[in-house]
Design a protein around this motif. Structure first.
Motif, PDB file in Angstrom:
ATOM      1  N   ALA A 184       0.828  -1.206   0.000  1.00 29.38           N
ATOM      2  CA  ALA A 184       0.000   0.000   0.000  1.00 29.38           C
ATOM      3  C   ALA A 184       0.865   1.261   0.000  1.00 29.38           C
ATOM      4  CB  ALA A 184      -0.929  -0.006   1.213  1.00 29.38           C
ATOM      5  N   SER A 185       1.978   1.229   0.739  1.00 28.40           N
ATOM      6  CA  SER A 185       2.878   2.389   0.756  1.00 28.40           C
ATOM      7  C   SER A 185       3.527   2.596  -0.606  1.00 28.40           C
ATOM      8  CB  SER A 185       3.950   2.199   1.834  1.00 28.40           C
ATOM      9  OG  SER A 185       3.370   2.071   3.115  1.00 28.40           O
ATOM     10  N   ALA A 186       3.922   1.488  -1.261  1.00 24.59           N
ATOM     11  CA  ALA A 186       4.532   1.606  -2.589  1.00 24.59           C
ATOM     12  C   ALA A 186       3.536   2.161  -3.604  1.00 24.59           C
ATOM     13  CB  ALA A 186       5.051   0.244  -3.041  1.00 24.59           C
ATOM     14  N   GLU A 187       2.303   1.699  -3.547  1.00 26.69           N
ATOM     15  CA  GLU A 187       1.287   2.227  -4.461  1.00 26.69           C
ATOM     16  C   GLU A 187       1.018   3.707  -4.200  1.00 26.69           C
ATOM     17  OE1 GLU A 187      -2.142  -0.165  -4.076  1.00 26.69           O
ATOM     18  OE2 GLU A 187      -1.245  -1.964  -4.989  1.00 26.69           O
ATOM     19  N   ASP A 188       1.031   4.087  -2.933  1.00 24.45           N
ATOM     20  CA  ASP A 188       0.813   5.499  -2.611  1.00 24.45           C
ATOM     21  C   ASP A 188       1.959   6.359  -3.130  1.00 24.45           C
ATOM     22  OD1 ASP A 188      -0.765   7.550  -0.953  1.00 24.45           O
ATOM     23  OD2 ASP A 188       1.265   7.754  -0.152  1.00 24.45           O
ATOM     24  N   GLU A 189       3.195   5.862  -3.026  1.00 26.62           N
ATOM     25  CA  GLU A 189       4.335   6.614  -3.549  1.00 26.62           C
ATOM     26  C   GLU A 189       4.260   6.744  -5.068  1.00 26.62           C
ATOM     27  OE1 GLU A 189       6.690   8.246  -2.075  1.00 26.62           O
ATOM     28  OE2 GLU A 189       6.044   7.740  -0.043  1.00 26.62           O
ATOM     29  N   GLU A 190       3.792   5.699  -5.741  1.00 19.36           N
ATOM     30  CA  GLU A 190       3.677   5.764  -7.194  1.00 19.36           C
ATOM     31  C   GLU A 190       2.583   6.731  -7.640  1.00 19.36           C
ATOM     32  OE1 GLU A 190       3.039   1.833  -8.526  1.00 19.36           O
ATOM     33  OE2 GLU A 190       5.081   1.128  -8.090  1.00 19.36           O
ATOM     34  N   GLN A 191       1.508   6.819  -6.884  1.00 16.19           N
ATOM     35  CA  GLN A 191       0.391   7.682  -7.265  1.00 16.19           C
ATOM     36  C   GLN A 191       0.557   9.121  -6.783  1.00 16.19           C
ATOM     37  OE1 GLN A 191      -3.135   5.820  -5.788  1.00 16.19           O
ATOM     38  NE2 GLN A 191      -2.928   4.007  -7.096  1.00 16.19           N
ATOM     39  N   ARG A 192       1.544   9.383  -5.947  1.00 19.68           N
ATOM     40  CA  ARG A 192       1.706  10.736  -5.423  1.00 19.68           C
ATOM     41  C   ARG A 192       2.022  11.756  -6.513  1.00 19.68           C
ATOM     42  NH1 ARG A 192       5.428  11.379  -0.265  1.00 19.68           N
ATOM     43  NH2 ARG A 192       3.714  10.071   0.494  1.00 19.68           N
ATOM     44  N   PRO A 193       2.935  11.478  -7.470  1.00 17.18           N
ATOM     45  CA  PRO A 193       3.157  12.480  -8.538  1.00 17.18           C
ATOM     46  C   PRO A 193       1.906  12.766  -9.354  1.00 17.18           C
ATOM     47  CG  PRO A 193       4.943  10.885  -8.473  1.00 17.18           C
ATOM     48  CD  PRO A 193       3.874  10.359  -7.582  1.00 17.18           C
ATOM     49  N   HIS A 194       1.087  11.736  -9.618  1.00 13.94           N
ATOM     50  CA  HIS A 194      -0.142  11.959 -10.377  1.00 13.94           C
ATOM     51  C   HIS A 194      -1.112  12.845  -9.595  1.00 13.94           C
ATOM     52  CE1 HIS A 194       1.143   8.964 -13.323  1.00 13.94           C
ATOM     53  NE2 HIS A 194       1.447   8.162 -12.311  1.00 13.94           N
ATOM     54  N   ARG A 195      -1.197  12.645  -8.290  1.00 14.69           N
ATOM     55  CA  ARG A 195      -2.082  13.482  -7.484  1.00 14.69           C
ATOM     56  C   ARG A 195      -1.590  14.921  -7.449  1.00 14.69           C
ATOM     57  NH1 ARG A 195      -1.916   9.031  -3.826  1.00 14.69           N
ATOM     58  NH2 ARG A 195      -0.526  10.241  -2.473  1.00 14.69           N
ATOM     59  N   GLN A 196      -0.267  15.095  -7.371  1.00 13.51           N
ATOM     60  CA  GLN A 196       0.264  16.454  -7.354  1.00 13.51           C
ATOM     61  C   GLN A 196       0.007  17.173  -8.672  1.00 13.51           C
ATOM     62  OE1 GLN A 196       4.385  16.034  -6.302  1.00 13.51           O
ATOM     63  NE2 GLN A 196       3.963  15.623  -4.138  1.00 13.51           N
ATOM     64  N   ARG A 197       0.161  16.449  -9.785  1.00 10.71           N
ATOM     65  CA  ARG A 197      -0.109  17.076 -11.079  1.00 10.71           C
ATOM     66  C   ARG A 197      -1.586  17.404 -11.243  1.00 10.71           C
ATOM     67  NH1 ARG A 197       3.873  13.353 -13.058  1.00 10.71           N
ATOM     68  NH2 ARG A 197       2.217  11.879 -13.607  1.00 10.71           N
TER      69      ARG A 197
END
Length: 206
Positions: A184-197
């Motif tokens: 879950a932490s790895a998925e959150d790290e991967e999706q963080r740039p998309h959320r910021q954009r």
């Protein structure tokens, strides 16, 4: 009839909780736990090296107001004495010796504080491991108690049970739980740039 059978199997709650024998056993358990904790703390204190003892004492004193008051008096006297005309000055303006003294002291103090913090972090890790072990044991005991309660309910003819009671009776695998948290932490790290954009909105066209 069901209440009588349950009381016969489980015992009277008033007798179990209000009896003097139960209080004595509870007091003995608390005293034993406190004694074990204090003995472990004394053992850890005795295991400290002379360097760790010195670092702990200096870091402890540096975190008090007496340390601040002593420096305020020392620096104040230093500045005032070297600013009064007509008296011998060992560190005239711009107080180079005072700045060098403060810099060297800051280096040593930071080292002592880091040594003390490293030891405290090690003790905190040990306490965290102990808490985790106790939580795992508690979870296992609660699971066994739940399974026993379900058996008693079936024996007493109680059919209204939660739908997820079978899942609750299974032991939690800590390795599987840690792997789930890591995924879950790895998925959150991967999706963080998309959320910021997505928060910034579309880029302006040139």
């Amino acid at each position: 009839m069901v209440r009588l059978r349950a009381r016969h199997v489980l015992g009277d709650p008033g007798e179990m909780s209000n009896g003097p024998a139960s209080h004595d056993r509870l007091d003995d358990a608390v005293a034993a736990n406190l004694s074990a904790l204090l003995e472990h703390r004394r053992k850890v204190e005795r295991a400290r090296t002379i360097h760790e003892r010195i670092a702990d004492r200096i870091a402890r004193f540096a975190g008090t107001m007496y340390f601040a008051y002593a420096h305020a008096v020392l620096f104040g006297v230093w500045l005032v004495w070297n600013s009064i005309p007509g008296v011998p000055h060992w560190d005239p303006y711009p107080f180079v010796m005072l700045a060098m003294f403060a810099s060297v002291e800051a280096i040593f103090l930071s080292t002592f504080v880091l040594v003390s913090q490293n030891r405290m972090a090690q003790l905190a890790d040990q306490r965290a491991d102990l808490d985790l072990q106790i939580n795992l044991l508690s979870e296992r005991e609660i699971t066994r108690v739940l399974a026993l309660a379900c058996r008693i309910a079936v024996r007493l003819g109680v059919r209204d049970q939660p739908a997820d009671v079978s899942d609750l009776q299974r032991d939690v695998d800590p390795r599987e739980l840690l792997e789930t948290i890591d995924e879950a932490s790895a998925e959150d790290e991967e999706q963080r740039p998309h959320r910021q954009r997505s928060r910034r909105g579309p880029a302006p066209r040139p």
